[in-house]
Design a protein around this motif. Structure first.
Motif, mmCIF file in Angstrom:
data_model
loop_
_atom_site.group_PDB
_atom_site.id
_atom_site.type_symbol
_atom_site.label_atom_id
_atom_site.label_comp_id
_atom_site.label_asym_id
_atom_site.label_seq_id
_atom_site.Cartn_x
_atom_site.Cartn_y
_atom_site.Cartn_z
ATOM 1 N N GLY A 63 0.848 -1.191 0.000
ATOM 2 C CA GLY A 63 0.000 0.000 0.000
ATOM 3 C C GLY A 63 0.876 1.230 0.000
ATOM 4 N N PRO A 64 0.293 2.417 0.062
ATOM 5 C CA PRO A 64 1.087 3.641 0.113
ATOM 6 C C PRO A 64 2.052 3.613 1.287
ATOM 7 C CG PRO A 64 -1.231 4.148 -0.268
ATOM 8 C CD PRO A 64 -1.171 2.687 0.057
ATOM 9 N N PRO A 65 3.332 3.858 1.059
ATOM 10 C CA PRO A 65 4.306 3.798 2.157
ATOM 11 C C PRO A 65 4.031 4.861 3.217
ATOM 12 C CG PRO A 65 5.303 4.662 0.145
ATOM 13 C CD PRO A 65 3.965 4.143 -0.229
ATOM 14 N N ASN A 66 4.063 4.445 4.477
ATOM 15 C CA ASN A 66 3.793 5.350 5.586
ATOM 16 C C ASN A 66 5.054 5.529 6.435
ATOM 17 O OD1 ASN A 66 4.007 2.988 7.171
ATOM 18 N ND2 ASN A 66 1.809 2.592 6.995
ATOM 19 N N ASP A 67 4.902 6.237 7.546
ATOM 20 C CA ASP A 67 6.051 6.505 8.413
ATOM 21 C C ASP A 67 6.660 5.215 8.953
ATOM 22 O OD1 ASP A 67 5.686 9.186 7.988
ATOM 23 O OD2 ASP A 67 4.647 9.556 9.884
ATOM 24 N N GLN A 68 5.818 4.239 9.246
ATOM 25 C CA GLN A 68 6.329 2.974 9.757
ATOM 26 C C GLN A 68 7.163 2.254 8.702
ATOM 27 O OE1 GLN A 68 3.269 0.401 11.323
ATOM 28 N NE2 GLN A 68 4.686 -1.292 11.709
ATOM 29 N N ASP A 69 6.694 2.299 7.459
ATOM 30 C CA ASP A 69 7.450 1.680 6.368
ATOM 31 C C ASP A 69 8.807 2.357 6.209
ATOM 32 O OD1 ASP A 69 5.377 -0.107 5.677
ATOM 33 O OD2 ASP A 69 4.391 1.440 4.476
ATOM 34 N N ARG A 70 8.817 3.682 6.277
ATOM 35 C CA ARG A 70 10.074 4.416 6.131
ATOM 36 C C ARG A 70 11.030 4.099 7.280
ATOM 37 N NH1 ARG A 70 6.309 7.552 3.548
ATOM 38 N NH2 ARG A 70 7.023 8.657 1.671
ATOM 39 N N ALA A 71 10.488 3.989 8.495
ATOM 40 C CA ALA A 71 11.326 3.650 9.643
ATOM 41 C C ALA A 71 11.917 2.251 9.492
ATOM 42 C CB ALA A 71 10.510 3.753 10.932
ATOM 43 N N GLN A 72 11.116 1.342 8.944
ATOM 44 C CA GLN A 72 11.595 -0.022 8.714
ATOM 45 C C GLN A 72 12.743 -0.033 7.709
ATOM 46 O OE1 GLN A 72 9.562 -4.299 7.510
ATOM 47 N NE2 GLN A 72 8.876 -2.462 6.425
ATOM 48 N N LEU A 73 12.623 0.774 6.664
ATOM 49 C CA LEU A 73 13.691 0.856 5.669
ATOM 50 C C LEU A 73 14.964 1.421 6.291
ATOM 51 C CD1 LEU A 73 11.728 2.194 2.551
ATOM 52 C CD2 LEU A 73 12.600 -0.122 2.904
ATOM 53 N N GLU A 74 14.812 2.478 7.069
ATOM 54 C CA GLU A 74 15.985 3.085 7.713
ATOM 55 C C GLU A 74 16.699 2.078 8.609
ATOM 56 O OE1 GLU A 74 17.402 5.838 7.201
ATOM 57 O OE2 GLU A 74 15.985 7.428 6.652
ATOM 58 N N ALA A 75 15.899 1.299 9.352
ATOM 59 C CA ALA A 75 16.481 0.299 10.238
ATOM 60 C C ALA A 75 17.237 -0.772 9.462
ATOM 61 C CB ALA A 75 15.385 -0.337 11.090
ATOM 62 N N ALA A 76 16.816 -1.006 8.223
ATOM 63 C CA ALA A 76 17.464 -2.010 7.378
ATOM 64 C C ALA A 76 18.620 -1.422 6.570
ATOM 65 C CB ALA A 76 16.440 -2.628 6.434
ATOM 66 N N GLY A 77 18.924 -0.132 6.795
ATOM 67 C CA GLY A 77 20.030 0.484 6.075
ATOM 68 C C GLY A 77 19.656 1.066 4.731
ATOM 69 N N LEU A 78 18.342 1.226 4.479
ATOM 70 C CA LEU A 78 17.867 1.788 3.215
ATOM 71 C C LEU A 78 17.249 3.159 3.498
ATOM 72 C CD1 LEU A 78 16.119 -1.386 1.716
ATOM 73 C CD2 LEU A 78 18.468 -0.597 1.339
#
Length: 300
Positions: A63-78
């Motif tokens: 679905g549309p990426p939200n703040d949680q999705d962005r935080a998950q990416l940051e945690a994974a180094g993306l």
């Protein structure tokens, strides 16, 4: 919107991501529509090591990426950079890291390939490597601009001007077509197209907005009104045009309003327009060339 070529992603033997859904929409770039639901034609990166030329990745979600999705990416180094339709983000990975394969809600991950970064009419010029070109380059929002400028200079690229944009810095450059081929692999270059001299179309904008009709048919000229313009500033603070004499209620600099970012280079006590957009916006808003409207200018 980002840009891409109507070809498949870079050749890959990597396995398809198991989370791709049957109703996944495509990723839409300027030069391509990537059918991420077709795991054969568009395999997702899986357990791959990121190299220098693949540090820019496209990540599509359920679905549309939200703040949680962005935080998950940051945690994974993306590091998320730009939203891309449909339901995707352009992200920055670190060369040498492994592409994560267990991110919740992720449909597909693939490289933002160099072939996606050039306009079709400009690509046709690459067959003539000694042709001199005027080109507009878009740098990534997180680009190290001093290092990018140095890299361009070493390639014989002449930078004529730069301007800030929401998706990155725009550079007007002159270079040989053969040089451009290599630059498309640079991890900080998002897009290349022919440079076109900007044209002011305030007369067209006024018509679209109905400003002239409001004045001629309804007698509305803005007398007694104050318009607040929040943009890149107004004219030159130390040499304000006579057009605005007695009409400026107040000018506010960036720091004066408490902003931490400063995209338009304003200072605490200076609201001069160094980009031209704010001045153009004010002219569009005027029912007449010498309207009695007053202005309060906020420089971001």
């Amino acid at each position: 919107m980002l840009c891409a070529l109507c070809v498949a992603l870079l050749p890959s033997q990597r396995a398809a991501h198991s989370q791709i859904g049957a109703d996944a929409g495509p990723i839409r770039l300027r030069r391509a529509t990537i059918d991420t639901a077709n795991s054969v034609a568009q395999p997702s990166l899986s357990a791959a090591t990121v190299d220098a030329n693949e540090s820019l990745l496209l990540v599509q979600f359920d679905g549309p990426p939200n703040d949680q999705d962005r935080a998950q990416l940051e945690a994974a180094g993306l590091h998320p950079l730009i939203d891309v339709p449909e339901q995707a983000l352009l992200v920055r990975a670190q060369p040498g890291q492994m592409v994560p394969t267990t991110l919740a809600g992720v449909r597909w991950i693939g490289p933002y390939a160099s072939a996606y970064r050039i306009a079709a009419d400009l690509e046709s010029q690459l067959q003539r490597p000694n042709t001199a070109l005027d080109v507009r380059l878009i740098a990534a929002p997180d680009a190290n601009l001093p290092m990018l400028r140095e890299a361009l200079s070493k390639q014989g690229v002449k930078i004529l001007s730069e301007s800030f944009g929401l998706t990155g810095t725009s550079m007007h450059v002159q270079l040989l077509a053969g040089t451009l081929t290599g630059l498309l692999h640079h991890p900080d270059i998002l897009w290349a197209e022919r440079y076109h001299m900007p044209q002011l179309l305030n007369d067209s904008a006024r018509s679209i907005l109905g400003v002239d009709i409001a004045h001629s048919q309804n007698g509305l000229d803005g007398a007694g009104q104050v318009i607040a313009i929040t943009d890149s500033g107004l004219d030159s603070q130390t040499a304000l045009s006579a057009d605005f004499s007695g009409r400026l209620v107040r000018g506010f600099g960036n720091r004066e309003m408490g902003f931490e970012s400063n995209p338009f280079e304003c200072t605490a006590n200076n609201w001069s327009d160094r980009h031209g957009h704010g001045l153009s916006l004010i002219h569009i808003s005027e029912p007449t060339r010498r309207t009695p409207i007053s202005y309060a200018v906020f420089c971001l």
